[in-house]
Motif scaffolding. Structure first.
Motif, PDB file in Angstrom:
ATOM      1  N   ARG A 222      -7.303   7.501  -3.212  1.00 45.95           N
ATOM      2  CA  ARG A 222      -7.448   6.196  -3.844  1.00 45.95           C
ATOM      3  C   ARG A 222      -6.083   5.612  -4.226  1.00 45.95           C
ATOM      4  O   ARG A 222      -5.844   4.406  -4.065  1.00 45.95           O
ATOM      5  N   ALA A 223      -5.179   6.463  -4.692  1.00 44.13           N
ATOM      6  CA  ALA A 223      -3.842   5.988  -5.038  1.00 44.13           C
ATOM      7  C   ALA A 223      -3.145   5.397  -3.820  1.00 44.13           C
ATOM      8  O   ALA A 223      -2.488   4.345  -3.912  1.00 44.13           O
ATOM      9  N   LYS A 224      -3.275   6.022  -2.673  1.00 50.17           N
ATOM     10  CA  LYS A 224      -2.665   5.497  -1.454  1.00 50.17           C
ATOM     11  C   LYS A 224      -3.236   4.130  -1.110  1.00 50.17           C
ATOM     12  O   LYS A 224      -2.501   3.212  -0.706  1.00 50.17           O
ATOM     13  N   GLU A 225      -4.562   3.984  -1.248  1.00 52.93           N
ATOM     14  CA  GLU A 225      -5.179   2.686  -0.961  1.00 52.93           C
ATOM     15  C   GLU A 225      -4.618   1.598  -1.871  1.00 52.93           C
ATOM     16  O   GLU A 225      -4.303   0.487  -1.418  1.00 52.93           O
ATOM     17  N   LEU A 226      -4.488   1.911  -3.161  1.00 50.49           N
ATOM     18  CA  LEU A 226      -4.006   0.916  -4.123  1.00 50.49           C
ATOM     19  C   LEU A 226      -2.533   0.590  -3.895  1.00 50.49           C
ATOM     20  O   LEU A 226      -2.107  -0.568  -4.012  1.00 50.49           O
ATOM     21  N   LEU A 227      -1.742   1.602  -3.566  1.00 50.50           N
ATOM     22  CA  LEU A 227      -0.324   1.364  -3.307  1.00 50.50           C
ATOM     23  C   LEU A 227      -0.124   0.512  -2.052  1.00 50.50           C
ATOM     24  O   LEU A 227       0.748  -0.370  -2.009  1.00 50.50           O
ATOM     25  N   ALA A 229      -2.384  -1.564  -0.529  1.00 49.32           N
ATOM     26  CA  ALA A 229      -3.120  -2.824  -0.402  1.00 49.32           C
ATOM     27  C   ALA A 229      -3.036  -3.727  -1.624  1.00 49.32           C
ATOM     28  O   ALA A 229      -3.645  -4.796  -1.627  1.00 49.32           O
ATOM     29  N   THR A 230      -2.344  -3.314  -2.678  1.00 48.27           N
ATOM     30  CA  THR A 230      -2.206  -4.168  -3.859  1.00 48.27           C
ATOM     31  C   THR A 230      -0.759  -4.162  -4.324  1.00 48.27           C
ATOM     32  O   THR A 230       0.075  -3.384  -3.831  1.00 48.27           O
ATOM     33  N   GLU A 231      -0.462  -5.017  -5.266  1.00 45.38           N
ATOM     34  CA  GLU A 231       0.865  -5.054  -5.874  1.00 45.38           C
ATOM     35  C   GLU A 231       0.843  -4.481  -7.288  1.00 45.38           C
ATOM     36  O   GLU A 231       1.745  -4.744  -8.091  1.00 45.38           O
ATOM     37  N   LEU A 232      -0.159  -3.673  -7.600  1.00 47.77           N
ATOM     38  CA  LEU A 232      -0.229  -3.038  -8.910  1.00 47.77           C
ATOM     39  C   LEU A 232       1.008  -2.170  -9.139  1.00 47.77           C
ATOM     40  O   LEU A 232       1.437  -1.444  -8.228  1.00 47.77           O
ATOM     41  N   PRO A 233       1.600  -2.196 -10.341  1.00 49.39           N
ATOM     42  CA  PRO A 233       2.701  -1.281 -10.640  1.00 49.39           C
ATOM     43  C   PRO A 233       2.250   0.171 -10.504  1.00 49.39           C
ATOM     44  O   PRO A 233       1.061   0.488 -10.654  1.00 49.39           O
ATOM     45  N   VAL A 234       3.200   1.045 -10.231  1.00 48.96           N
ATOM     46  CA  VAL A 234       2.869   2.461 -10.061  1.00 48.96           C
ATOM     47  C   VAL A 234       2.172   3.005 -11.309  1.00 48.96           C
ATOM     48  O   VAL A 234       1.230   3.798 -11.213  1.00 48.96           O
ATOM     49  N   ARG A 263       8.172   4.666  -2.309  1.00 47.12           N
ATOM     50  CA  ARG A 263       8.530   4.777  -0.897  1.00 47.12           C
ATOM     51  C   ARG A 263       7.295   4.652  -0.012  1.00 47.12           C
ATOM     52  O   ARG A 263       7.341   4.018   1.047  1.00 47.12           O
ATOM     53  N   PHE A 264       6.193   5.258  -0.434  1.00 48.18           N
ATOM     54  CA  PHE A 264       4.947   5.140   0.333  1.00 48.18           C
ATOM     55  C   PHE A 264       4.543   3.680   0.446  1.00 48.18           C
ATOM     56  O   PHE A 264       4.135   3.217   1.522  1.00 48.18           O
ATOM     57  N   ARG A 265       4.639   2.950  -0.661  1.00 46.97           N
ATOM     58  CA  ARG A 265       4.295   1.523  -0.637  1.00 46.97           C
ATOM     59  C   ARG A 265       5.198   0.760   0.327  1.00 46.97           C
ATOM     60  O   ARG A 265       4.733  -0.102   1.085  1.00 46.97           O
ATOM     61  N   VAL A 272      -1.061  -9.490   3.766  1.00 42.05           N
ATOM     62  CA  VAL A 272      -2.135  -9.804   4.698  1.00 42.05           C
ATOM     63  C   VAL A 272      -2.614 -11.215   4.443  1.00 42.05           C
ATOM     64  O   VAL A 272      -2.992 -11.551   3.319  1.00 42.05           O
ATOM     65  N   PRO A 273      -2.596 -12.093   5.445  1.00 41.03           N
ATOM     66  CA  PRO A 273      -3.097 -13.459   5.237  1.00 41.03           C
ATOM     67  C   PRO A 273      -4.521 -13.445   4.730  1.00 41.03           C
ATOM     68  O   PRO A 273      -5.345 -12.620   5.134  1.00 41.03           O
ATOM     69  N   GLY A 274      -4.828 -14.362   3.826  1.00 37.99           N
ATOM     70  CA  GLY A 274      -6.191 -14.454   3.313  1.00 37.99           C
ATOM     71  C   GLY A 274      -6.356 -13.858   1.940  1.00 37.99           C
ATOM     72  O   GLY A 274      -7.449 -13.860   1.379  1.00 37.99           O
ATOM     73  N   GLY A 275      -5.295 -13.320   1.362  1.00 34.92           N
ATOM     74  CA  GLY A 275      -5.369 -12.857  -0.012  1.00 34.92           C
ATOM     75  C   GLY A 275      -5.792 -11.424  -0.203  1.00 34.92           C
ATOM     76  O   GLY A 275      -6.007 -10.994  -1.329  1.00 34.92           O
ATOM     77  N   TRP A 276      -5.908 -10.646   0.889  1.00 35.19           N
ATOM     78  CA  TRP A 276      -6.351  -9.258   0.717  1.00 35.19           C
ATOM     79  C   TRP A 276      -5.377  -8.470  -0.145  1.00 35.19           C
ATOM     80  O   TRP A 276      -5.780  -7.565  -0.864  1.00 35.19           O
ATOM     81  N   SER A 277      -4.076  -8.809  -0.096  1.00 31.89           N
ATOM     82  CA  SER A 277      -3.099  -8.037  -0.851  1.00 31.89           C
ATOM     83  C   SER A 277      -3.248  -8.243  -2.354  1.00 31.89           C
ATOM     84  O   SER A 277      -2.683  -7.503  -3.132  1.00 31.89           O
ATOM     85  N   ASP A 278      -4.007  -9.268  -2.761  1.00 31.80           N
ATOM     86  CA  ASP A 278      -4.211  -9.536  -4.186  1.00 31.80           C
ATOM     87  C   ASP A 278      -5.503  -8.917  -4.707  1.00 31.80           C
ATOM     88  O   ASP A 278      -5.855  -9.106  -5.869  1.00 31.80           O
ATOM     89  N   ARG A 279      -6.242  -8.228  -3.836  1.00 28.49           N
ATOM     90  CA  ARG A 279      -7.546  -7.702  -4.232  1.00 28.49           C
ATOM     91  C   ARG A 279      -7.552  -6.186  -4.120  1.00 28.49           C
ATOM     92  O   ARG A 279      -6.977  -5.617  -3.193  1.00 28.49           O
ATOM     93  N   VAL A 280      -8.218  -5.548  -5.059  1.00 23.41           N
ATOM     94  CA  VAL A 280      -8.329  -4.092  -5.016  1.00 23.41           C
ATOM     95  C   VAL A 280      -9.376  -3.720  -3.978  1.00 23.41           C
ATOM     96  O   VAL A 280     -10.527  -4.178  -4.061  1.00 23.41           O
TER      97      VAL A 280
END
Length: 294
Positions: A222-227, A229-234, A263-265, A272-280
């Motif tokens: 789950r951490a990899k997915e969040l890192l 696909a989102t801009e959440l701080p570590v 580094r993983f991020r 990603v066009p369409g706002g996916w990077s802003d969504r969990v």
């Protein structure tokens, strides 16, 4: 009295480095002759999809079986089996390779249980069908196609076991649901009315690892997915997956993944066009990929 179709293969040493190799495949039905007593030097999965019969263990125990069922034949173990007078439908795959040890440790191959009832044989038969189609004469991809299908067959057989719920192992399902909660292994066990030792046994049987490693794999996934696909701080990612101390999370992530979260991020993240990077991302409801009509 019966119909039979078989193909046998001789993969080379380079193909054995794939982990598994397919040595043969067969489809048979009718009043087949009994097999054995004999001993082989490789594994065989025999899927009985219709009919009934018997299996005799090395110590002489007679086991009655009714389709759908699986017969495990393991290297060096004498076996003797056959259908009842009405015959049966049988398909088999001979296989070998170093990955069989790992599949045995994970519980996908069970040498202590030579006859296993199945809930249905559809999935295993489909995997065997892929091996049979790959066995056409002159197929240049034969060894790799059949090796991949053996991996698929072992997964299909595990999923088809009658003692496995279609919804998955209830203990593993509950652990996955609560993986991000700050519970110790002892607390997880207590929530299931189990001792820690009983929980360890259940998880080892179902997932091939300890409860701690099982929970950690879910958290890191789950951490990899969040890192990525989102801009959440570590630090926020750490809290989302159950770690209040971001420094500890970073050390743990680095040790297990081989690279630091930042580094993983950098390696995986993208806009990603369409706002996916802003969504969990929701792992239970992935986006649907559609093919444009022409």
């Amino acid at each position: 009295m019966y119909h039979t179709w078989m193909r046998y293969f001789t993969p080379g040493s380079i193909h054995r480095r794939l982990g598994l190799v397919c040595l043969g495949v067969g489809l048979q039905h009718g009043v087949l002759p009994a097999v054995g007593p004999r001993t082989l030097d490789h594994h065989v999965a025999v899927v009985i999809s219709a009919g009934s019969g018997w299996f005799r263990t090395p110590d002489g125990q007679h086991i009655a079986l009714t389709a759908p069922a699986l017969i495990w034949i393991t290297p060096g173990v004498p076996h003797h089996y056959g259908p009842d007078p009405g015959g049966w439908d049988e398909s088999f795959v001979d296989f070998d390779g170093p990955a069989t040890d790992t599949y045995t440790e994970l519980g996908y191959i069970d040498p202590d249980q030579p006859v296993i009832p199945l809930s249905d044989a559809v999935g295993p038969r489909a995997a065997i069908g892929r091996i049979a189609r790959a066995a056409r004469r002159g197929n240049p991809l034969l060894e790799v196609e059949t090796a991949a299908a053996v991996h698929e067959l072992l997964v299909a057989l595990r999923r088809a076991r009658a003692d496995t719920s279609p919804a998955g192992d209830p203990v593993l399902t509950a652990l996955a649901r609560d993986a991000f909660q700050p519970f110790s292994v002892a607390e997880h066990a207590a929530r299931h009315g189990m001792t820690p030792a009983e929980l360890r046994t259940a998880v080892r049987r179902g997932a091939g690892c300890s409860p701690k490693d099982y929970l950690l794999s879910i958290r890191l996934r789950r951490a990899k997915e969040l890192l990525a696909a989102t801009e959440l701080p570590v630090a926020a990612v750490a809290r989302r997956v159950g770690y209040e101390d971001p420094a500890y999370f970073s050390r743990l992530f680095t040790r297990r993944v081989g690279t630091a979260p930042v580094r993983f991020r950098e390696q995986q993240g993208r806009t990603v066009p369409g706002g996916w990077s802003d969504r969990v991302p929701d792992p239970e409801h992935p986006p649907t990929i559609t093919t444009p009509s022409t």
